[in-house]
Write a protein that holds these residues in place. Structure first.
Motif, PDB file in Angstrom:
ATOM      1  N   LEU A  50     -28.250  -0.604  -8.147  1.00 32.79           N
ATOM      2  CA  LEU A  50     -26.926  -0.947  -7.351  1.00 32.79           C
ATOM      3  C   LEU A  50     -27.242  -2.166  -6.610  1.00 32.79           C
ATOM      4  O   LEU A  50     -28.236  -2.281  -6.040  1.00 32.79           O
ATOM      5  CB  LEU A  50     -26.403  -0.028  -6.472  1.00 32.79           C
ATOM      6  N   LEU A  51     -26.204  -3.042  -6.709  1.00 32.14           N
ATOM      7  CA  LEU A  51     -26.271  -4.533  -5.900  1.00 32.14           C
ATOM      8  C   LEU A  51     -25.060  -4.815  -5.402  1.00 32.14           C
ATOM      9  O   LEU A  51     -23.863  -4.401  -5.918  1.00 32.14           O
ATOM     10  CB  LEU A  51     -26.655  -5.530  -7.085  1.00 32.14           C
ATOM     11  N   GLN A  52     -25.168  -5.147  -3.873  1.00 28.25           N
ATOM     12  CA  GLN A  52     -23.723  -5.377  -3.384  1.00 28.25           C
ATOM     13  C   GLN A  52     -24.109  -6.954  -2.713  1.00 28.25           C
ATOM     14  O   GLN A  52     -25.018  -7.101  -2.031  1.00 28.25           O
ATOM     15  CB  GLN A  52     -23.700  -4.498  -2.089  1.00 28.25           C
ATOM     16  N   ASP A  53     -23.195  -7.895  -2.976  1.00 29.34           N
ATOM     17  CA  ASP A  53     -23.535  -9.194  -2.476  1.00 29.34           C
ATOM     18  C   ASP A  53     -22.591  -9.124  -1.328  1.00 29.34           C
ATOM     19  O   ASP A  53     -21.205  -8.474  -1.281  1.00 29.34           O
ATOM     20  CB  ASP A  53     -22.825 -10.189  -3.335  1.00 29.34           C
ATOM     21  N   SER A  54     -22.862  -9.815  -0.096  1.00 34.45           N
ATOM     22  CA  SER A  54     -21.986  -9.739   0.944  1.00 34.45           C
ATOM     23  C   SER A  54     -20.793 -10.509   0.917  1.00 34.45           C
ATOM     24  O   SER A  54     -20.545 -11.224  -0.155  1.00 34.45           O
ATOM     25  CB  SER A  54     -22.804 -10.576   2.270  1.00 34.45           C
ATOM     26  N   GLY A 105     -32.262 -10.700   1.115  1.00 34.64           N
ATOM     27  CA  GLY A 105     -31.971 -11.936   1.372  1.00 34.64           C
ATOM     28  C   GLY A 105     -30.289 -12.259   1.013  1.00 34.64           C
ATOM     29  O   GLY A 105     -29.778 -12.012   0.257  1.00 34.64           O
ATOM     30  N   GLY A 106     -30.152 -13.293   2.068  1.00 33.02           N
ATOM     31  CA  GLY A 106     -28.741 -13.793   1.940  1.00 33.02           C
ATOM     32  C   GLY A 106     -27.626 -12.646   2.011  1.00 33.02           C
ATOM     33  O   GLY A 106     -26.729 -13.041   1.433  1.00 33.02           O
ATOM     34  N   GLY A 107     -28.111 -11.521   2.767  1.00 36.75           N
ATOM     35  CA  GLY A 107     -26.781 -10.682   2.846  1.00 36.75           C
ATOM     36  C   GLY A 107     -26.779  -9.747   1.562  1.00 36.75           C
ATOM     37  O   GLY A 107     -25.937  -8.738   1.496  1.00 36.75           O
ATOM     38  N   ARG A 108     -27.791  -9.916   0.353  1.00 35.39           N
ATOM     39  CA  ARG A 108     -27.608  -8.982  -0.726  1.00 35.39           C
ATOM     40  C   ARG A 108     -28.249  -7.873  -0.499  1.00 35.39           C
ATOM     41  O   ARG A 108     -29.369  -7.802  -0.171  1.00 35.39           O
ATOM     42  CB  ARG A 108     -28.344  -9.856  -1.962  1.00 35.39           C
ATOM     43  N   LEU A 109     -27.575  -6.828  -0.864  1.00 36.62           N
ATOM     44  CA  LEU A 109     -28.309  -5.445  -0.681  1.00 36.62           C
ATOM     45  C   LEU A 109     -28.449  -5.040  -1.978  1.00 36.62           C
ATOM     46  O   LEU A 109     -27.720  -5.137  -2.989  1.00 36.62           O
ATOM     47  CB  LEU A 109     -27.318  -4.424  -0.031  1.00 36.62           C
ATOM     48  N   VAL A 110     -29.612  -4.190  -2.202  1.00 35.12           N
ATOM     49  CA  VAL A 110     -29.918  -3.471  -3.359  1.00 35.12           C
ATOM     50  C   VAL A 110     -30.619  -2.154  -3.327  1.00 35.12           C
ATOM     51  O   VAL A 110     -31.166  -2.126  -2.077  1.00 35.12           O
ATOM     52  CB  VAL A 110     -31.094  -4.281  -4.285  1.00 35.12           C
ATOM     53  N   ALA A 111     -30.358  -1.245  -4.241  1.00 34.64           N
ATOM     54  CA  ALA A 111     -31.031   0.194  -3.952  1.00 34.64           C
ATOM     55  C   ALA A 111     -31.163   0.588  -5.575  1.00 34.64           C
ATOM     56  O   ALA A 111     -30.705   0.034  -6.353  1.00 34.64           O
ATOM     57  CB  ALA A 111     -29.747   1.107  -3.544  1.00 34.64           C
ATOM     58  N   THR A 112     -32.117   1.710  -5.655  1.00 31.18           N
ATOM     59  CA  THR A 112     -32.205   2.211  -6.737  1.00 31.18           C
ATOM     60  C   THR A 112     -32.311   3.737  -6.746  1.00 31.18           C
ATOM     61  O   THR A 112     -32.407   4.191  -5.715  1.00 31.18           O
ATOM     62  CB  THR A 112     -33.797   1.928  -7.495  1.00 31.18           C
ATOM     63  N   PHE A 113     -31.719   4.399  -7.724  1.00 29.77           N
ATOM     64  CA  PHE A 113     -31.605   5.855  -7.868  1.00 29.77           C
ATOM     65  C   PHE A 113     -32.141   6.184  -9.206  1.00 29.77           C
ATOM     66  O   PHE A 113     -32.228   5.535 -10.095  1.00 29.77           O
ATOM     67  CB  PHE A 113     -30.357   6.292  -7.617  1.00 29.77           C
TER      68      PHE A 113
END
Length: 118
Positions: free
Chosen positions: A114-118, A96-104
């Motif tokens: 990991l979290l990347q805000d747009s 949501g809102g362009g926020r990207l998340v991933a896990t490893f």
């Protein structure tokens, strides 16, 4: 060259079995009301960190807290950690809102986010 350095751990998500009970404890601990409060997520902002409560561990079924390292380029960082021996658990996706998340996972099976805000 893309900057794939981290900006530190700024987000920690905690799986909870009783959202209302956990919300009361974290409100007392942090001395602040939640900044996000819904039946599927409660979040607090305290001292430059975001603390989230996720009932049942959310879609990924987390069983322990997951720390989220903030990065400027999530795909680049995923490539780096997998080249070093990490294994993608949850690929990067928009929450949501362009926020990207991933896990490893690291070689011992610890889950890292990991979290990347747009």
């Amino acid at each position: 060259m893309t900057d794939s350095s981290t900006q530190g751990i700024k987000t920690v998500l905690h799986p909870v079995s009783d959202l209302d009970a956990a919300k009361a404890v974290y409100t007392a601990l942090l001395g602040a009301e939640p900044t996000a409060d819904s039946p599927y997520y409660v979040g607090f902002d305290a001292a430059g960190q975001h603390i989230g409560l996720v009932p049942g561990g959310g879609a990924e079924g987390a069983t322990s807290p997951v720390t989220y390292w903030h990065v400027p380029d999530i795909e680049a960082k995923l490539s780096e950690v997998t080249a070093a021996g990490g294994k993608v658990k949850e690929p990067a996706h928009d929450v949501g809102g362009g926020r990207l998340v991933a896990t490893f996972t690291d070689p011992d099976g610890n889950v890292l986010g990991l979290l990347q805000d747009s």
